[in-house]
Design a protein around this motif. Structure first.
Motif, short mmCIF file in Angstrom:
data_model
loop_
_atom_site.label_atom_id
_atom_site.label_comp_id
_atom_site.label_asym_id
_atom_site.label_seq_id
_atom_site.Cartn_x
_atom_site.Cartn_y
_atom_site.Cartn_z
N TYR A 90 0.83 -1.21 0.00
CA TYR A 90 0.00 0.00 0.00
C TYR A 90 0.86 1.26 0.00
O TYR A 90 0.40 2.34 -0.37
CB TYR A 90 -0.92 0.02 1.23
N ARG A 91 2.13 1.11 0.38
CA ARG A 91 3.00 2.29 0.48
C ARG A 91 3.24 2.95 -0.87
O ARG A 91 3.64 4.11 -0.93
CB ARG A 91 4.34 1.92 1.11
N THR A 92 2.97 2.27 -1.97
CA THR A 92 3.14 2.88 -3.30
C THR A 92 1.80 3.23 -3.94
O THR A 92 1.77 3.69 -5.08
CB THR A 92 3.90 1.92 -4.25
N PHE A 93 0.71 3.04 -3.22
CA PHE A 93 -0.62 3.24 -3.83
C PHE A 93 -0.94 4.71 -4.03
O PHE A 93 -0.87 5.52 -3.12
CB PHE A 93 -1.71 2.60 -2.98
N GLU A 94 -1.29 5.05 -5.27
CA GLU A 94 -1.87 6.33 -5.62
C GLU A 94 -3.02 6.04 -6.58
O GLU A 94 -2.90 5.19 -7.46
CB GLU A 94 -0.86 7.24 -6.32
N GLY A 95 -4.08 6.77 -6.43
CA GLY A 95 -5.22 6.57 -7.31
C GLY A 95 -6.48 7.06 -6.65
O GLY A 95 -6.44 7.82 -5.68
N VAL A 96 -7.61 6.61 -7.17
CA VAL A 96 -8.90 7.03 -6.64
C VAL A 96 -9.66 5.80 -6.16
O VAL A 96 -9.92 4.88 -6.93
CB VAL A 96 -9.72 7.77 -7.71
N GLY A 105 -12.28 8.23 -2.57
CA GLY A 105 -11.65 9.50 -2.86
C GLY A 105 -10.22 9.32 -3.33
O GLY A 105 -9.67 8.21 -3.28
N PRO A 106 -9.56 10.40 -3.79
CA PRO A 106 -8.19 10.30 -4.30
C PRO A 106 -7.15 10.17 -3.20
O PRO A 106 -7.32 10.67 -2.09
CB PRO A 106 -8.02 11.61 -5.08
N VAL A 107 -6.03 9.53 -3.54
CA VAL A 107 -4.91 9.30 -2.63
C VAL A 107 -3.61 9.60 -3.36
O VAL A 107 -3.45 9.19 -4.51
CB VAL A 107 -4.88 7.82 -2.13
N ILE A 108 -2.68 10.31 -2.70
CA ILE A 108 -1.33 10.47 -3.23
C ILE A 108 -0.31 10.11 -2.15
O ILE A 108 -0.61 10.17 -0.96
CB ILE A 108 -1.04 11.90 -3.75
N VAL A 109 0.89 9.76 -2.58
CA VAL A 109 2.01 9.52 -1.66
C VAL A 109 2.74 10.86 -1.49
O VAL A 109 3.47 11.29 -2.37
CB VAL A 109 2.97 8.45 -2.22
N TRP A 110 2.53 11.50 -0.34
CA TRP A 110 3.16 12.79 -0.11
C TRP A 110 4.64 12.64 0.28
O TRP A 110 5.49 13.42 -0.14
CB TRP A 110 2.41 13.56 0.98
N VAL A 195 -4.86 13.66 -9.79
CA VAL A 195 -5.17 12.23 -9.73
C VAL A 195 -6.64 12.00 -10.04
O VAL A 195 -7.01 11.10 -10.81
CB VAL A 195 -4.80 11.66 -8.34
N LEU A 196 -7.50 12.83 -9.44
CA LEU A 196 -8.93 12.69 -9.66
C LEU A 196 -9.29 12.98 -11.13
O LEU A 196 -10.09 12.25 -11.74
CB LEU A 196 -9.69 13.64 -8.74
N GLY A 205 -13.16 1.44 -15.97
CA GLY A 205 -12.20 0.42 -16.36
C GLY A 205 -10.85 0.98 -16.75
O GLY A 205 -9.97 0.25 -17.21
N GLY A 206 -10.66 2.32 -16.57
CA GLY A 206 -9.38 2.94 -16.92
C GLY A 206 -8.29 2.55 -15.96
O GLY A 206 -8.53 1.93 -14.93
N LYS A 207 -7.06 2.95 -16.28
CA LYS A 207 -5.90 2.56 -15.50
C LYS A 207 -5.17 3.78 -14.94
O LYS A 207 -3.96 3.90 -15.01
CB LYS A 207 -4.93 1.75 -16.35
N ALA A 208 -5.92 4.73 -14.36
CA ALA A 208 -5.28 5.93 -13.86
C ALA A 208 -4.56 5.69 -12.55
O ALA A 208 -3.59 6.36 -12.23
CB ALA A 208 -6.32 7.04 -13.66
N ALA A 209 -5.03 4.71 -11.76
CA ALA A 209 -4.38 4.45 -10.47
C ALA A 209 -3.00 3.89 -10.67
O ALA A 209 -2.73 3.17 -11.62
CB ALA A 209 -5.23 3.47 -9.66
N ARG A 210 -2.07 4.22 -9.69
CA ARG A 210 -0.68 3.75 -9.80
C ARG A 210 -0.28 3.07 -8.53
O ARG A 210 -0.77 3.38 -7.47
CB ARG A 210 0.26 4.92 -10.07
#
Length: 210
Positions: A90-96, A105-110, A195-196, A205-210
């Motif tokens: 989860y430490r690398t998770f970014e996405g919605v 909601g959206p998440v970023i790694v600050w 990100v949002l 079905g898109g792949k915006a999350a990283r």
């Protein structure tokens, strides 16, 4: 094998709150320990916008919600509310996280990096169980010594609560956590809004999350 079993058991609450056929969050099927203990600070715009502070221990990420975010000022005591253990990936998770799902909601790694317990706190799990952990962060933004201290527990019938405080050292400063809406990811340089927007552009079905 025992460590893997322990991590799986610790993630029961995490998995019970999520539908992995709907969210791109990692399910944490196997722990992936590194050579050094790692930490991550994520910004999460859910019901409220907050910082999630996570420390690696025993094959999972021990996690706290910090509403105002970490401060570099030793005089600032930041409320930190414990949440369920999260998987190491989860430490690398970014996405919605999709609307309607837990924490939507959206998440970023600050910020991200490694940490080391200070002398006397080498057993992180035991220190946390006793209610105090002192440690040194080596992140891209947060550096130096910090402490997590429990000041309220379940023994008084109320939800457990902690304080996250910067220690006085050569890394202490008056720096405060950034405005979450303007903060940029340490991994992708994106803001929560970007990100949002990328997720919306990707469509179902898109792949915006990283």
């Amino acid at each position: 094998m025992a460590a893997q079993d322990s991590a799986r058991d610790a993630l029961t609450a995490y998995r019970g709150k999520r539908h992995f056929d709907r969210t791109s969050e990692p399910s944490g099927t196997e722990p992936e320990p590194g050579d050094r203990l790692r930490f991550v600070v994520q910004i999460h715009d859910a019901t409220t916008t907050h910082f999630d502070f996570r420390l690696e221990a025993d094959g999972v990420l021990k996690s706290w919600s910090v509403p105002k975010g970490p401060s570099g000022d030793p005089h600032e005591k930041r409320l930190a509310m414990p949440t369920e253990d999260h998987p190491l990936d989860y430490r690398t998770f970014e996405g919605v996280i999709p609307a309607g799902e837990y924490g939507g909601g959206p998440v970023i790694v600050w910020d991200e990096g490694t940490y080391e317990p200070l002398p006397g706190f080498e057993d992180v799990t035991r220190a946390l169980a006793k209610g105090h952990l002192s440690f040194r962060l080596r992140g891209t933004k947060l550096r130096g010594s910090y402490a997590l201290t429990r000041f309220r527990g379940d023994d008084d019938g109320r939800r457990e609560a902690w304080l996250l405080v910067k220690k006085k050292d050569d890394r202490a400063a008056l720096d405060d956590a950034p405005d979450p809406a303007r903060a940029r990811s340490a991994r992708s340089r994106r803001t929560l809004g970007q990100v949002l927007a990328e997720e919306d552009a990707a469509g179902p079905g898109g792949k915006a999350a990283r």
